[in-house]
Design a protein around this motif. Structure first.
Motif, PDB file in Angstrom:
ATOM      1  N   ASP A  60       3.692  -5.301  -3.019  1.00 40.09           N
ATOM      2  CA  ASP A  60       3.452  -5.966  -1.731  1.00 40.09           C
ATOM      3  C   ASP A  60       3.619  -4.988  -0.570  1.00 40.09           C
ATOM      4  OD1 ASP A  60       2.881  -8.337  -2.998  1.00 40.09           O
ATOM      5  OD2 ASP A  60       4.829  -9.251  -2.585  1.00 40.09           O
ATOM      6  N   ASP A  61       4.623  -4.122  -0.643  1.00 38.46           N
ATOM      7  CA  ASP A  61       4.805  -3.102   0.398  1.00 38.46           C
ATOM      8  C   ASP A  61       3.602  -2.160   0.437  1.00 38.46           C
ATOM      9  OD1 ASP A  61       7.282  -4.098   1.169  1.00 38.46           O
ATOM     10  OD2 ASP A  61       8.410  -2.705  -0.114  1.00 38.46           O
ATOM     11  N   CYS A  63       0.586  -2.925  -0.422  1.00 39.68           N
ATOM     12  CA  CYS A  63      -0.537  -3.679   0.155  1.00 39.68           C
ATOM     13  C   CYS A  63      -0.437  -3.743   1.678  1.00 39.68           C
ATOM     14  CB  CYS A  63      -0.611  -5.074  -0.454  1.00 39.68           C
ATOM     15  SG  CYS A  63      -1.265  -5.039  -2.133  1.00 39.68           S
ATOM     16  N   ARG A  64       0.762  -3.896   2.205  1.00 39.66           N
ATOM     17  CA  ARG A  64       0.925  -3.878   3.665  1.00 39.66           C
ATOM     18  C   ARG A  64       0.532  -2.501   4.216  1.00 39.66           C
ATOM     19  NH1 ARG A  64       4.628  -7.687   2.300  1.00 39.66           N
ATOM     20  NH2 ARG A  64       6.401  -6.357   1.832  1.00 39.66           N
ATOM     21  N   LEU A  67      -3.227  -2.359   4.234  1.00 37.88           N
ATOM     22  CA  LEU A  67      -3.750  -3.129   5.369  1.00 37.88           C
ATOM     23  C   LEU A  67      -3.647  -2.334   6.665  1.00 37.88           C
ATOM     24  CD1 LEU A  67      -2.553  -6.823   5.068  1.00 37.88           C
ATOM     25  CD2 LEU A  67      -4.874  -5.957   5.043  1.00 37.88           C
ATOM     26  N   GLN A  72      -8.484  -3.083   3.553  1.00 37.63           N
ATOM     27  CA  GLN A  72      -8.323  -4.508   3.298  1.00 37.63           C
ATOM     28  C   GLN A  72      -8.815  -4.932   1.924  1.00 37.63           C
ATOM     29  OE1 GLN A  72      -9.481  -3.198   6.101  1.00 37.63           O
ATOM     30  NE2 GLN A  72      -8.445  -4.131   7.821  1.00 37.63           N
ATOM     31  N   CYS A  75      -6.454  -3.996  -0.796  1.00 37.21           N
ATOM     32  CA  CYS A  75      -5.273  -4.843  -0.669  1.00 37.21           C
ATOM     33  C   CYS A  75      -5.526  -6.216  -1.294  1.00 37.21           C
ATOM     34  CB  CYS A  75      -4.892  -4.985   0.803  1.00 37.21           C
ATOM     35  SG  CYS A  75      -3.641  -6.235   1.114  1.00 37.21           S
ATOM     36  N   GLN A  79      -3.738  -7.999  -4.491  1.00 37.43           N
ATOM     37  CA  GLN A  79      -3.041  -9.264  -4.311  1.00 37.43           C
ATOM     38  C   GLN A  79      -3.623 -10.358  -5.209  1.00 37.43           C
ATOM     39  OE1 GLN A  79      -0.175 -10.073  -2.235  1.00 37.43           O
ATOM     40  NE2 GLN A  79      -0.109  -7.879  -2.601  1.00 37.43           N
ATOM     41  N   ASP A  99       3.207 -16.262   0.329  1.00 31.73           N
ATOM     42  CA  ASP A  99       2.945 -15.038   1.100  1.00 31.73           C
ATOM     43  C   ASP A  99       1.678 -14.336   0.622  1.00 31.73           C
ATOM     44  OD1 ASP A  99       5.250 -15.546   2.546  1.00 31.73           O
ATOM     45  OD2 ASP A  99       6.461 -14.022   1.508  1.00 31.73           O
ATOM     46  N   LEU A 103      -1.627 -13.714   2.857  1.00 34.21           N
ATOM     47  CA  LEU A 103      -2.189 -12.377   3.056  1.00 34.21           C
ATOM     48  C   LEU A 103      -3.670 -12.341   2.693  1.00 34.21           C
ATOM     49  CD1 LEU A 103      -1.273  -9.343   3.689  1.00 34.21           C
ATOM     50  CD2 LEU A 103      -1.442  -9.082   1.230  1.00 34.21           C
TER      51      LEU A 103
END
Length: 188
Positions: A60-61, A63-64, A67, A72, A75, A79, A99, A103
């Motif tokens: 998840d980190d 993916c942020r 982004l 995108q 990501c 996800q 979450d 996202l």
């Protein structure tokens, strides 16, 4: 670190380095941050497995980070692939699943795919409403997004079509016969 027999510790160190480098203001740190994210994910995957909460948190980190750096599609791809694992690890009605849906829905919205965004955000809203209640700020924020998406022409048209399908009368209906069936209200 790559020769460290304690692969889990190496994963944690790589993850920490990735987070530090990704937070740095200098864009030349992005390549290093990406490298450390990849290294940490590989180490977590090898030592703890892809269903481990630490692996999923590092993912998840990452993916942020993606982004923030304009990736995108990658990501969302990561996800979407993690959604089933998060459901089995944390449960269908978990903050992690909500979450992830939020996202994905947010990226879909920025990419102009309103129907998909509405579907994801609606699922997210259902989970958040159950987890946090309708007055929680996360739930309220998601509700605003769902309401805004519902006004998008593609979504509104789809909802109208679904509404018409639900409102169609049945092919036959039970109509009481017009005669005295003994259940009349007046006896006069």
């Amino acid at each position: 670190m790559s020769h460290n027999p304690e692969e889990l510790e190496g994963a944690q160190i790589s993850h920490s380095l990735a987070l530090i480098l990704s937070a740095a203001a200098e864009p030349h740190h992005n390549d290093s941050a990406g490298h450390y994210f990849e290294q940490s994910l590989n180490a977590y995957r090898n030592s703890a497995g892809p269903q481990d909460p630490a692996f999923l948190a590092a993912q998840d980190d990452f993916c942020r980070f993606l982004l923030f750096n304009g990736q995108q599609e990658r990501c969302v791809e990561i996800q979407r692939a993690s959604l089933a694992t998060k459901k089995s690890t944390f449960g269908d009605l978990s903050a992690e699943v909500a979450d992830t849906l939020q996202l994905i829905g947010s990226v879909e919205m920025t990419e102009g795919r309103m129907k998909q965004a509405h579907r994801m955000m609606t699922k997210c809203l259902e989970i958040q409403s159950l987890l946090y209640g309708p007055q929680h700020k996360k739930t309220k924020t998601t509700q605003k997004a769902v309401d805004m998406l519902a006004r998008a022409p593609a979504v509104a048209e789809r909802q109208q079509r679904q509404g018409r399908m639900k409102a169609k009368p049945a092919a036959f209906s039970l109509v009481p016969s017009s005669g005295n069936d003994g259940n009349s209200m007046s006896d006069s």
